[in-house]
Design an enzyme around this catalytic site. Structure first.
Site, PDB file in Angstrom:
ATOM      1  N   HIS A  43       0.839  -1.204   0.000  1.00  0.00           N
ATOM      2  CA  HIS A  43       0.000   0.000   0.000  1.00  0.00           C
ATOM      3  C   HIS A  43       0.874   1.255   0.000  1.00  0.00           C
ATOM      4  O   HIS A  43       0.591   2.222  -0.711  1.00  0.00           O
ATOM      5  CB  HIS A  43      -0.866   0.061   1.264  1.00  0.00           C
ATOM      6  N   GLN A 160      -8.544  -7.696 -10.391  1.00  0.00           N
ATOM      7  CA  GLN A 160      -9.232  -6.492  -9.892  1.00  0.00           C
ATOM      8  C   GLN A 160      -8.786  -5.253 -10.667  1.00  0.00           C
ATOM      9  O   GLN A 160      -9.597  -4.414 -11.059  1.00  0.00           O
ATOM     10  CB  GLN A 160      -8.932  -6.315  -8.402  1.00  0.00           C
TER      11      GLN A 160
END
Ligand code: PAF
Length: 294
Positions: A43, A160
């Site tokens: 992240h 995704q």
């Protein structure tokens, strides 16, 4: 704009109304990093890229209930808000959007975004029915609320990323979707918030995923082009580690259509269960460049 880290005042926002006002007031380009929290280096690599490429960095932390199926880990999904906020402050994040579920899904909410075709229907789409409907809907909602110029996603969730790129293109959303490489632990395990579930024994068995990918890369380098042999070898590696295979796929890198021959850039995608933890990983199988004659 400069990518240098600088001290920022980080603002935490919980309502759509406040986020809308903050977006209206945001200076220059806005980058969005959508997350479900329990942040790791994967992240943070997205946040750093957003910091380098945008004037205002927004990170959303929202454990999206609609992308979890019945019996999945929504109730126990790992959370550590305090730690996440400290990490984001250190990275120079400007806005953190952490809405409660009713802000994203008001009681009368009933508009869903569904992406069709092999990009969404195979693999995760098949094994987690409804998953991409939840992902596409929340991402479209976040794009609408935050109105980012750019949005950053990790390649670990390769399918995704393709679903989100497709929905952005199909709906004509004015957002540049940027995918960034998988970040791995030194021993090869792809970083994932779900790694927090693994016991010591499970963590060492989970290494079979990255090992299967590395073995496949090596076979393709050595000339293997038969996708079924690549799939079978990966399955053997996962089986030997005692992890339950959901799928092993060798697919066209762009369309995710299954391949029989590796005659173009292909993704090897894996999903497996290590104990009660479901992990995914993937790698791009590149064909060696053929040297041109002078
Ligand atoms: O990848 C994730 O963490 C989630 O699927 C996302 C993109 C934040 C949507 O909830």
């Amino acid at each position: 704009m400069s990518g240098a880290r600088r001290p920022t005042h980080m603002r935490t926002i919980t309502t759509v109304a406040e986020m809308t006002t903050a977006r209206d007031a945001a200076a220059g380009t806005v980058g969005l990093v959508p997350t479900m929290g329990l942040l790791h280096e994967g992240h943070l690599s997205l946040v750093r890229r957003a910091r380098a490429g945008c004037d205002t960095v927004t990170v959303s932390i929202f454990v999206n209930p609609t992308q979890f199926g019945p019996g999945e880990d929504l109730d126990r999904y790992p959370r550590d808000e305090k730690r996440d906020l400290a990490l984001l402050r250190d990275e120079g994040t400007n806005l953190v959007f952490m809405p409660p579920p009713e802000e994203i899904y008001p009681p009368d909410f009933d508009d869903w975004v569904e992406v069709g075709g092999p990009i969404a229907e195979r693999l995760e789409g098949e094994h987690r029915p409804g998953h991409f409907r939840g992902v596409a809907t929340v991402v479209a909602r976040l794009f609408r609320i935050v109105r980012p110029d750019r949005a950053y996603f990790g390649e670990k969730d390769a399918q995704q990323l393709r679903v989100i790129s497709r929905l952005t293109a199909d709906l004509g959303l004015p957002v540049e979707v940027i995918g960034l490489p998988i970040v791995r632990e030194p021993d090869g395990l792809a970083m994932s918030s779900r790694n927090a579930y693994l016991s010591t024994d499970e963590r060492s068995r989970a290494l079979s995923l990255s090992r299967a990918l590395a073995e496949a890369e090596q076979s393709v380098r050595e000339g293997e082009r038969d996708a079924s042999r690549i799939r079978a070898a990966a399955r053997r590696t996962l089986d030997a580690a005692g992890v339950g295979v959901d799928y092993v796929s060798v697919a066209d890198e762009k369309t995710l259509a299954e391949l029989e021959t590796i005659d173009r850039p292909a993704l090897l995608l894996l999903a497996a269960r290590v104990g009660a933890t479901r992990l995914i990983d993937n790698t791009l199988l590149r064909l060696p460049r053929i040297a041109r004659s002078p």
